[in-house]
Scaffold this motif. Sequence first.
Motif, short mmCIF file in Angstrom:
data_model
loop_
_atom_site.label_atom_id
_atom_site.label_comp_id
_atom_site.label_asym_id
_atom_site.label_seq_id
_atom_site.Cartn_x
_atom_site.Cartn_y
_atom_site.Cartn_z
N LEU A 38 0.82 -1.20 0.00
CA LEU A 38 0.00 0.00 0.00
C LEU A 38 0.86 1.26 0.00
CD1 LEU A 38 -2.95 1.19 0.43
CD2 LEU A 38 -2.36 1.23 2.86
N VAL A 39 0.38 2.28 -0.75
CA VAL A 39 0.98 3.61 -0.71
C VAL A 39 -0.12 4.63 -0.46
CG1 VAL A 39 2.95 3.04 -2.16
CG2 VAL A 39 0.81 3.80 -3.23
N TYR A 40 0.29 5.88 -0.23
CA TYR A 40 -0.64 6.92 0.21
C TYR A 40 -0.68 8.07 -0.78
CZ TYR A 40 -0.62 4.37 4.59
OH TYR A 40 -0.74 3.39 5.54
N ALA A 41 -1.88 8.61 -0.96
CA ALA A 41 -2.06 9.73 -1.87
C ALA A 41 -2.59 10.93 -1.11
CB ALA A 41 -3.04 9.36 -2.99
N VAL A 42 -2.02 12.09 -1.39
CA VAL A 42 -2.49 13.35 -0.81
C VAL A 42 -2.76 14.32 -1.96
CG1 VAL A 42 -1.88 15.36 0.57
CG2 VAL A 42 -1.35 13.06 1.40
N PRO A 43 -3.98 14.81 -2.10
CA PRO A 43 -4.31 15.72 -3.20
C PRO A 43 -3.73 17.12 -2.98
CG PRO A 43 -6.27 14.62 -2.30
CD PRO A 43 -5.16 14.42 -1.32
N VAL A 44 -3.59 17.82 -4.07
CA VAL A 44 -3.22 19.23 -4.07
C VAL A 44 -4.43 20.00 -4.59
CG1 VAL A 44 -1.67 21.00 -4.98
CG2 VAL A 44 -0.80 18.70 -4.45
N LYS A 254 -3.83 3.37 -10.54
CA LYS A 254 -3.56 2.88 -11.90
C LYS A 254 -2.21 3.39 -12.39
CE LYS A 254 -5.77 2.63 -16.46
NZ LYS A 254 -5.97 1.16 -16.44
N GLN A 255 -1.90 4.63 -12.06
CA GLN A 255 -0.65 5.23 -12.52
C GLN A 255 0.57 4.58 -11.87
OE1 GLN A 255 -0.03 7.24 -14.92
NE2 GLN A 255 1.15 9.06 -14.39
N VAL A 256 0.52 4.34 -10.58
CA VAL A 256 1.72 3.82 -9.88
C VAL A 256 1.74 2.30 -9.81
CG1 VAL A 256 1.87 5.94 -8.52
CG2 VAL A 256 0.69 3.94 -7.57
N GLY A 257 0.65 1.63 -10.14
CA GLY A 257 0.63 0.17 -10.13
C GLY A 257 0.65 -0.45 -8.76
N ARG A 258 0.17 0.29 -7.75
CA ARG A 258 0.11 -0.22 -6.38
C ARG A 258 -1.20 0.23 -5.74
NH1 ARG A 258 5.82 1.37 -3.65
NH2 ARG A 258 4.83 0.39 -1.83
N PRO A 259 -1.67 -0.47 -4.71
CA PRO A 259 -2.86 0.00 -4.00
C PRO A 259 -2.62 1.38 -3.39
CG PRO A 259 -2.37 -2.27 -3.41
CD PRO A 259 -1.18 -1.76 -4.18
N VAL A 260 -3.63 2.24 -3.47
CA VAL A 260 -3.51 3.62 -2.99
C VAL A 260 -4.60 3.90 -1.97
CG1 VAL A 260 -3.88 6.03 -3.64
CG2 VAL A 260 -2.32 4.61 -4.98
N LYS A 261 -4.21 4.54 -0.89
CA LYS A 261 -5.15 4.97 0.15
C LYS A 261 -5.22 6.49 0.13
CE LYS A 261 -5.36 2.81 4.09
NZ LYS A 261 -5.17 2.29 5.48
#
Length: 697
Positions: A38-44, A254-261
């Motif tokens: 898992l990796v993490y996403a933070v919007p701008v 989809k872009q990074v190819g890993r699960p995103v939280k």
Amino acid sequence: MTTTTGTRYVGSALDRVDSLEKVTGQARYAYEYSPRDLVYAVPVQATIARGEIVDVAVDAVLKQPGVIAAIWHANAPRLAPCDDAELALLQSRRVAYRGQYIAVVVAETYEDAREAAGLLRVEYAQEEHDVVLRPDHPRMYRPDHVNPDLRADTERGDPDTALATAPVHVDATYSTPAEHHNPIEPHATVAVWDSEGLTLHDSTQGASALRRVVAPLFGMPPAQVRVISPYVGGGFGSKIDVHPHVVLAALAAKQVGRPVKLAVTRRQMFAVTGYRTPTVQRVRLGAERDGRLIAITHDAYEQSSTLAEFAEQAAAASRTMYAAPHRRTTHRLVRLDVPTPTYMRAPGEAPGMFALESAMDELAIACGVDPVELRVRNEPATDPDTGLPFSSRNLVACLREGARRFGWAARDPEPGTRRRGRLLVGTGVAASTYPVYRAPSSASARAEPDGWFTVRIAAADIGTGSRTILTQIAADALRTSPELVRMEIGDSALPKAPVAGGSMGSASWGTAVVRACEALMEELERRGGVVPPTGVESSADTTKEVREEAKFARHAYGAQFAEVGVDPDTGETRVLRLLGVFAAGRILNPKTARSQFIGGMTMGLSMALLEESIMDREFGDYLNRDLAQYHIAANADVRDIEAVWLEEEDPHLNPMGAKGIGEIGIVGTAAAVANAVHHATGIRIRDLPIRLDKLVR
């Protein structure tokens, strides 16, 4: 297989079947899913309200520890075109409102992603923005329809002539501010791509609906998208529509190819997950001197965004509430440089009935008629809008019972004359209504060889107790006890179901559950009650039943009574007593029902006295974007609140005889409080909320 025939569970105060999971932390909410890798996403978010992005400086961001990717319009995966431009995430350099998601940073940890997102520098070509709703706006227009697919305008008779010649008339303008949902659980999505497609763990009020919207954005059939949402920590309408964060999480994964939280912070929720549109409403009433209405007109002005149209049905309740031969309702909309509004508890009816019921109170005073009696005198025999018979209508009974319980008969109508210590004290009343909806749904029921039953439906429990209610409904239909029913909900892989909203959840899902269980019982009887080792399963789809139901005007009704105390020196207002009496068909579970009614009434109290999202005209953003500044009712504000209901049998609804209760508690509450404030002080507040400065003269 063991069944019983004597006990009926629908209507009993069954404890929540998921209470143990919730109080022990076993219930898993969307953000708590953590797949491997898992990796993490933070919007701008955009810092301008209108314009274009000229440049995105990502080099410094990509050098930060743990950063995997920075995604913006120049490098984002392409999405398929869709009707809702709000969901075209990172597809264009255009900025439509301040706070719009314009980029996302993905990193190994949330802390790394947040730190890097804060370093992303964006250069804009800023344009002049327009963020203020006003009735005379030059771009105001009539929408094709208002939610949920109602006519924007209606007219019967000659209301203008009737108003001009009426012996008594009221002509007043009322306004309500933008209001923001603040569920306990903020919005969150965990997106996982694999060989079978996309899985979304999301906090949603409708797994089936979310799948139906997201799949085509990524060029997939719905079967390749799975939405899992067994527990939802509140929604109030904000989790009905698909919001940008869902698409952003899927796009990033989809872009990074890993699960995103991706979790939406409370401050971000004020921009990207919707709100109740502000309204300006003009209500005109013409009546005989005894208070009998001759004419009603109700004109509502609202806002939406430049990206999508959302038109709330604020004037719709005035079409059906009271008898009057001449009537007109209109809705006008202007699309501004603001986020897109969405559904909020009792959309349309909550702000619309504040205006109508305040005007009815003003009419009662003008005619010298008791406010309860005025409403009784204007009771229609059939639906004034359609001419259809009511399936049942017990508004008068609610008013009479509420008046009895509240001690209304002893009320002195003269405003501003009663004191209790230093407080001016007053009482007010308002009517409540909400339409009865039912949407097509599917369900399956399975008899297991161990004596249990498994019932499956993609329903949602947003904290209202749906899982418990459906268990009770299934137990009765299966002639067994709730302890032997396993209820599986909150997964788009289950039989499709409509959203939890519009007070139609239990009616829609419950119909499908009953029909599936009835089909299973017929199959078991055909088999002589023998369940093979593989089990026996039946299913049902209610599309045909819902579409062919008899034509009736179906509504729930209620009466709200409020007593307030106002400090004449400071303007501080306290609601001392609040009583709601409701006629909402069969009450499926008194315990969960009371919670829904008083929850709605408490939200109405907040609407009356506290809730207000304040727009900063210069920057085009809401100033109060957290719970420290966006005020809602707390325990000290709810001193004495009571909800009761009438026994109402209505055979024209659904197999359970239920009307739905999630919305109606809030409707009318704000008007009852405002009417009580006028009775206490003699000051008529037509613009919510009722702040201190409006009462100090």
